[in-house]
Design a protein around this motif. Structure first.
Motif, short mmCIF file in Angstrom:
data_model
loop_
_atom_site.label_atom_id
_atom_site.label_comp_id
_atom_site.label_asym_id
_atom_site.label_seq_id
_atom_site.Cartn_x
_atom_site.Cartn_y
_atom_site.Cartn_z
N ASP A 403 80.11 -39.82 61.81
CA ASP A 403 78.67 -39.48 62.30
C ASP A 403 77.99 -40.91 62.59
OD1 ASP A 403 75.86 -38.69 62.42
OD2 ASP A 403 76.39 -37.04 61.30
N LEU A 404 77.91 -41.13 63.95
CA LEU A 404 77.45 -42.34 64.34
C LEU A 404 75.89 -42.38 64.29
CD1 LEU A 404 79.74 -42.89 67.55
CD2 LEU A 404 79.73 -44.09 65.33
N GLU A 405 75.25 -41.18 63.97
CA GLU A 405 73.80 -41.22 64.02
C GLU A 405 73.29 -41.30 62.60
OE1 GLU A 405 72.53 -38.88 68.10
OE2 GLU A 405 73.18 -37.54 66.39
N LYS A 406 73.80 -40.27 61.67
CA LYS A 406 73.03 -40.44 60.29
C LYS A 406 73.67 -41.26 59.57
CE LYS A 406 70.87 -36.50 60.96
NZ LYS A 406 71.52 -35.27 60.50
N ARG A 407 75.12 -42.13 59.82
CA ARG A 407 75.58 -43.00 59.08
C ARG A 407 75.50 -42.97 57.44
NH1 ARG A 407 77.97 -47.24 62.00
NH2 ARG A 407 79.07 -47.32 60.06
N PHE A 408 76.24 -41.62 57.18
CA PHE A 408 76.31 -41.40 55.73
C PHE A 408 77.03 -42.53 55.00
CE2 PHE A 408 75.95 -37.14 57.65
CZ PHE A 408 74.87 -36.66 57.33
N ASP A 409 77.93 -43.02 55.51
CA ASP A 409 78.49 -44.08 54.87
C ASP A 409 77.78 -45.26 54.72
OD1 ASP A 409 78.81 -44.50 57.86
OD2 ASP A 409 79.71 -46.22 57.61
#
Length: 582
Positions: A403-409
């Protein structure tokens, strides 16, 4: 002693899903107006008769009233009209009282006195142009960064405001404390860029603000990163270096997931102390209000690799409360690697935190992986004087999320450290079924054993740290992954079961793997039978992988599971724990 209980409930979700309310309006009285022009207060405006109004003086207005803002930020005087000249002019006029000087006891007294008054719902009906905004449209209303408060020559902190709209329907009074003097920030449309909403020509001067955020150069000396925001109910966020916006904390939880429905407190007013030259901590005071509780809060916020908020809360009770949640943390968990519920999604995992870590009063470390259950699930961990707890995001591999938008990482985990002795009670974890990632469906907090009574008070202190995966909290191996597989029965007399596959890594585990014959997993289940235990080194992920099967040999509906690793009699890992419904 720590005990774990599991409770399922089929309460309507509309009563337990976590709403984000906004906050209301309370005033100390007679504070001067602050304007964003050059980050300095505007000069004292002239009245119709030509007399200057007092900067912070005048009689104290009744609660809920604001000092009139005769001059907006767009019409503020030029920089050469200094504060000193403005005050000097005011002192020449008759009947001018002195500025209101800030004292933290003022906030405490406001909360104490407010608790003696009948509760007045702070939510107000917004103009349709604001209330009808979608979340996407509301996001277009942005504070003009060049109008941010505080002098950049004196501090790296900057203050921005949030406009009311959509769900944020509580007018919040925001004060600055400059040189010890209280100065209110009156509403000004000129502080905002309304984007393509078409609202720039509207008059919203009676709405006040919805909240605020503080920025700080976390990434490098030239950056302007979001450090914290206070927006909606008593919610606040905190970010450290290299972290993106993720889960939330809040001031208080009241009867969350209870049969009578949740009571949602709001922060009605803030006092933000302008940092002195070179200060690396900023202080925010807040007034909390709800139907049965008021409170005075102090947040000392220090930015850094692990930004931290040191919090003091003094609570006052209008009425008794069945369950009060101290230091509540909010997260979102849609699905993870265990895939106990399936979603048609291109991403491998979707969550802002993947587990609850507890360091209980006995010094034991417990790791509880999160879930998106089919029914409301509440887990309680009995304790006395807890050392700490937090919702953490341990999985930092971008490939697992994609996920490039939320960047859960990159989203932070929050760790709560109590200050002083909290006594007996329990840490409660609430997991709410959710079909979407838009719901913050995970909450964890401390519940004192003694229930608050009408007319009572409570003081509590703790810190909230924005960490990453919790590395550094302890030196033992961590439970990093939880995978689950249903097993079909192999014959008429064989029962179906469940296979659990757990990964442990870190600490001194790799050192003891050299002597695998003396490495073992202590696995227990309150109900059912544990079979087929295996431990294998995991050269790809590091550490070891533990396999075991759980079979329901009776009529039990659920079982509480615990797993930890030992080398001979030496404990090497934290304790993985999970409730399991057969």
């Amino acid at each position: 002693m720590t005990q774990h209980f599991q409770q399922h409930s089929k309460l309507p979700l509309r009563r337990v899903l976590l709403g984000a309310a906004a906050s209301a309006l309370i005033m100390i009285g007679g504070p001067a107006a602050i304007h964003a022009q050059e980050s300095d207060p505007a000069p004292v405006p002239q009245s119709a008769e030509g007399n200057a109004s007092a900067p912070v003086s005048a009689p104290v207005p009744a609660s809920g009233q604001t000092a009139p803002a005769e001059q907006t930020a767009d019409t503020a005087a030029s920089p050469e009209d200094t504060v000193e000249n403005a005050v000097s002019d005011a002192e020449k006029q008759p009947n001018v009282s002195k500025p209101v000087m800030f004292d933290p006891a003022m906030v405490t007294n406001l909360a104490r006195n407010l608790a003696k008054q009948p509760f007045v719902n702070p939510h107000r009906e917004l103009p349709e142009a604001l209330s009808a905004l979608s979340a996407e449209d509301y996001a277009q209303i942005r504070f003009k960064s060049q109008r941010a408060f505080f002098n950049p020559a004196e501090t790296d902190f900057s203050l921005e405001l949030f406009h009311p709209g959509t769900m944020y329907d509580v007018p919040v009074t925001i004060n600055l404390v400059r040189g010890g003097e209280v100065q209110v920030i009156p509403y000004s449309a000129g502080l905002f860029d309304f984007g393509k909403t078409g609202l720039s020509g509207n008059d919203f001067s009676t709405q006040n603000y919805a909240g605020f955020r503080l920025r700080y150069p976390l990434s490098d000396v030239t950056s302007n990163d979001e450090l914290t925001r206070f927006l909606g109910a008593s919610y606040f966020r905190l970010q450290g270096q290299g972290q993106s916006i993720g889960q939330m904390a809040r001031g208080l939880a009241v009867d969350l997931a209870g049969p009578t429905g949740e009571e949602i407190p709001v922060f009605r007013e803030f006092w933000i102390v302008e940092p002195k030259d070179g200060a690396n901590t900023i202080t925010v005071f807040a007034l909390l209000d709800s139907e049965r509780i008021t409170g005075a809060y102090q947040f000392d916020i220090t930015p850094g690799n692990r930004s931290q908020a040191d919090i003091k809360a003094h609570l006052f009770f209008r009425d008794g409360v069945e369950k009060i949640g101290i230091a509540p943390l909010n997260g979102m968990f849609l699905f993870g690697e265990q895939r106990r519920r399936f979603f048609d999604d291109y991403r491998g995992e979707v969550h802002s935190s993947d587990g609850l870590l507890i360091n209980n009063g006995r010094g034991e470390w417990l790791w509880r992986p999160l879930d998106n259950p089919q029914h409301l699930q509440m887990s309680s961990f009995l304790d006395e004087n807890p050392i700490g707890f937090g919702l953490l995001q341990r999985d930092r591999n971008f490939d697992h999320y994609q996920d490039l938008e939320k960047r859960f990482d990159q989203q932070p985990g929050y760790w709560v450290t109590p200050k002083g002795k909290w006594g007996k009670g329990h840490i409660e974890l609430v997991e709410i079924p959710s079909p979407s990632e838009t719901n913050d469906n995970i909450v964890a907090y401390w519940v004192p054993e003694t229930k608050p009574t009408a007319g009572g008070e409570m003081q509590v202190e703790y810190s909230v740290t924005a960490t990453r995966d919790g590395t550094g909290l302890h030196g033992m191996a961590q439970a990093t992954d939880t995978r689950i597989q249903r097993l079909a029965s192999q014959g008429d007399e064989d029962r179906s079961g469940t296979r659990f596959v757990l990964n442990f890594a870190g600490g001194d585990l790799d050192y003891f793997i050299k002597d695998a014959n003396n490495l073992r997993a202590d696995i227990s289940a309150s109900k059912g039978e544990v079979r087929n235990i295996r431990i294998l080194p995991d050269p790809e992920n590091g550490g070891v992988r533990v396999f075991f099967d759980l079979v329901n040999t009776g009529d039990a509906t659920s079982s509480n599971l615990r797993v930890f690793l030992l080398y001979q009699n030496k404990v090497l890992s934290e304790t993985w724990t999970m409730p399991w419904a057969f």
